[in-house]
Structure formats: structure tokens, C-alpha cells
Design a protein around this motif. Sequence first.
Motif, mmCIF file in Angstrom:
data_model
loop_
_atom_site.group_PDB
_atom_site.id
_atom_site.type_symbol
_atom_site.label_atom_id
_atom_site.label_comp_id
_atom_site.label_asym_id
_atom_site.label_seq_id
_atom_site.Cartn_x
_atom_site.Cartn_y
_atom_site.Cartn_z
ATOM 1 N N THR A 47 18.843 17.457 -3.202
ATOM 2 C CA THR A 47 19.926 16.290 -3.280
ATOM 3 C C THR A 47 19.417 15.392 -4.550
ATOM 4 N N ASN A 51 20.914 16.182 -8.662
ATOM 5 C CA ASN A 51 21.809 14.901 -8.768
ATOM 6 C C ASN A 51 21.219 14.389 -10.123
ATOM 7 N N VAL A 54 22.216 16.277 -12.999
ATOM 8 C CA VAL A 54 23.479 15.778 -13.638
ATOM 9 C C VAL A 54 23.606 14.628 -14.256
ATOM 10 N N CYS A 73 29.100 11.511 -13.420
ATOM 11 C CA CYS A 73 27.525 10.970 -13.533
ATOM 12 C C CYS A 73 27.557 9.913 -12.553
ATOM 13 N N ALA A 76 27.170 11.249 -9.349
ATOM 14 C CA ALA A 76 25.814 11.853 -9.003
ATOM 15 C C ALA A 76 24.674 10.730 -8.660
ATOM 16 N N THR A 77 25.021 9.627 -9.292
ATOM 17 C CA THR A 77 24.262 8.530 -8.922
ATOM 18 C C THR A 77 24.030 7.982 -7.612
ATOM 19 N N ASP A 79 25.005 9.865 -5.085
ATOM 20 C CA ASP A 79 24.230 11.165 -4.293
ATOM 21 C C ASP A 79 22.734 11.088 -4.426
ATOM 22 N N SER A 304 25.855 15.768 -0.235
ATOM 23 C CA SER A 304 25.238 15.315 -1.646
ATOM 24 C C SER A 304 24.402 16.290 -2.195
ATOM 25 N N ASN A 307 27.080 19.257 -4.038
ATOM 26 C CA ASN A 307 27.717 18.918 -5.147
ATOM 27 C C ASN A 307 27.074 19.254 -6.538
ATOM 28 N N PRO A 308 25.740 19.295 -6.775
ATOM 29 C CA PRO A 308 25.110 19.917 -7.969
ATOM 30 C C PRO A 308 25.112 21.372 -8.125
ATOM 31 N N TYR A 311 28.463 22.265 -9.341
ATOM 32 C CA TYR A 311 28.562 21.993 -10.971
ATOM 33 C C TYR A 311 27.808 23.235 -11.453
#
Length: 344
Positions: A47, A51, A54, A73, A76-77, A79, A304, A307-308, A311
Motif C-alpha cells: 500500500t 501509492n 503513483v 494522485c 493515491a495520497t 491510500d 488501497s 489500486n496501484p 495502475y
Amino acid sequence: FINNFIIAMEEVEYCFKNVNNSCIKVSRSLRVRAVMYAILSSITIITICGNLIVIISITHFKQLHSPNNFLVCSLATVDFLLGLCVLPFSIMRTVETCWYLGSIFCQISLCIDNLLSCASIFHLCFIAIDRYYAVCSPLTYTTKITFKVVYIFIGIAWILPTIFSFGLIYTKANVQGIEDLVMILSCEGGCILMFNKLWAVLVSTVFYVPCVIMISIYAKIFTVARRQARMIKNMEEKISMEEKKRRENQKREQKAAKTLGIILGVFLFCWLPYFIDAPIDVFINFATPTVVFDSFTWFGYVNSAFNPMIYAFFYPWFRKALKLLITCRIMRTSIMNLFPNDFH
């Protein structure tokens, strides 16, 4: 019988041995605790690192400076901060089944946890709005979704959850009317967030209403995207080069919408069990077993970390930036030549 009862009482482990009203500590073998620490620590590391990549990628490379990417962004902050400020302490509470950091830090931790969960929902809502205009109104997108508008979106997505979370918990509005029950269930070494029936319904509404809105928006986006795809296919041989370039841009926007739609789907998949159980738990006087409730909570936290990974699977720029970070070449790379063909 009395001797057996005394022996059983002595074998019960408490969070604080010499403190009255101490919580009972669940006894787990060293092997089980080691496995739990390894798994939960891995989720936390993924996590934080995923992130962070990212955030660095979007802030460092000017070609990625777009309104949509700034929203990504900021998400991502959210997360990243969850992984940094919440998950390490949640690991301790989950594995040891005790909270050793005091009541004040417990309140702060619960506030931050609730804040970041609400902020994720707000960010996903604004990302859905951004994608709606990008796909459904491409000619007016650049005039409607400007950097100024995105900064307003980001401000709202952080400020409102902060006021809501800290205001709710520090005014104790969430436990008004159930103080006696809270006193009965509370013990030294515990750190849980309780809600009365009113706030259980309201907090669930904060989750369900935006989710219904986002699902409706993405349904509209994908309907329009399919219609556009058919039009592009039928007109492919007849359109000019300039029109082809515009169509390619539409395809990129549709791909970004699809990717962010998947992020929304994963978010719902991860958090739905928690938000189904949490309000029900209030109406059954918090009878959900701790291990079940913790499992639902961590299943939400895993979002969380996902998500990356999404991406990485869909965005070439993320994979390129990751490679540059690993090889320590990110500061030496020409910004203008890094992503010659894809900015999304």
C-alpha cells in the motif's frame, strides 16, 4: 470444580494484568501471530510503496500533469496515508487483540481512519464526474474540468471528510443515547468505533448514496463509449487525419474511464462487506465476533493496495516510472521524451 475454575481464571490472558476492567486478550500461538504479522505487513508495504510510486510519477513528470491525473494522485495520497498512519497500528490491534497506545491516540487513529475512508469515496465521486465529461462531452471537457475545478474537487474531498470525522468522534455524537452500552462493552486495551442507530444509518448513507451515483455515472459513460466505438468503426475509412487524431484521443479517454471504473468496482467489492455488517452490528448490540469484524475491516484496507496494481496493469506510464525508480534513473530521465505516445 472450584480448583478447575480457579485454574481456568488464571489461564485467561488480559491486555493489562494489573489493571481493573482490562480487555481479555485472545491467545494465539507464536506461529499464528508470525503468519498474521507477515501477511498484514506485506499488505501495508504494498500500500505504501505502490501509492508512493503513483504520487512520485504524477508529480515528477510534467507530461502527467493533467486534471484527471491530479485527482488520481490525490486518491493515491489518501491510500498512502492509510498505509502509513493507520495500517501499522491496525496490525498491532488485530494480531495482539489489544490496544497499547492509550485512549487519546486511539481517538486520533479512529478519526484518521474514518477520514481517509470518507475521502476515498469523495475522490471516486469526483473522478467519476471527470470521466463523465471526458467521454460524454469531449468538446467541452477542457473548459468544464480545468485545473481550478480539480483543485476545488480535491479541497472538498479532503476538507468535508476531515470536519465530518473529527467533529463526529470528538463531540461524541456517534455514541449519544448508548452511553450505558458503551460503558458495558468498553475495557482497557480496546479501541473500537461505536455508533448509535441514527449515526450508523447516516454513515452507511455516506457510503451507499455516492456509490449508487457513481454506478449510474459509469453506466452512462460505458453506454456512450459503446456508441462512440461503433461510430468510430463505421467511419474509420471516411474520416480525415485530424478526425482520426480526435478519435484516438476519445479511445484514450474511454480506456482511462474503464480503468477507473474497475477501481470503483474493486472499491465496492472490498468495502461492501464492512458497510453491510457495520450498521447491522449496531442493531444487534455489537454482537459480531471480533475476528469477523476485523476481517471485513482488513478486506476494506486491501483496496488501497489493489489500486496501484490496477495502475500497473492498465497504465504504461506507471510501469515505466516503476522501472525508472527501481533503476534509480528517474532524476536523469528527460521529462519530455519519457512518454512520447501515451500520457494516460
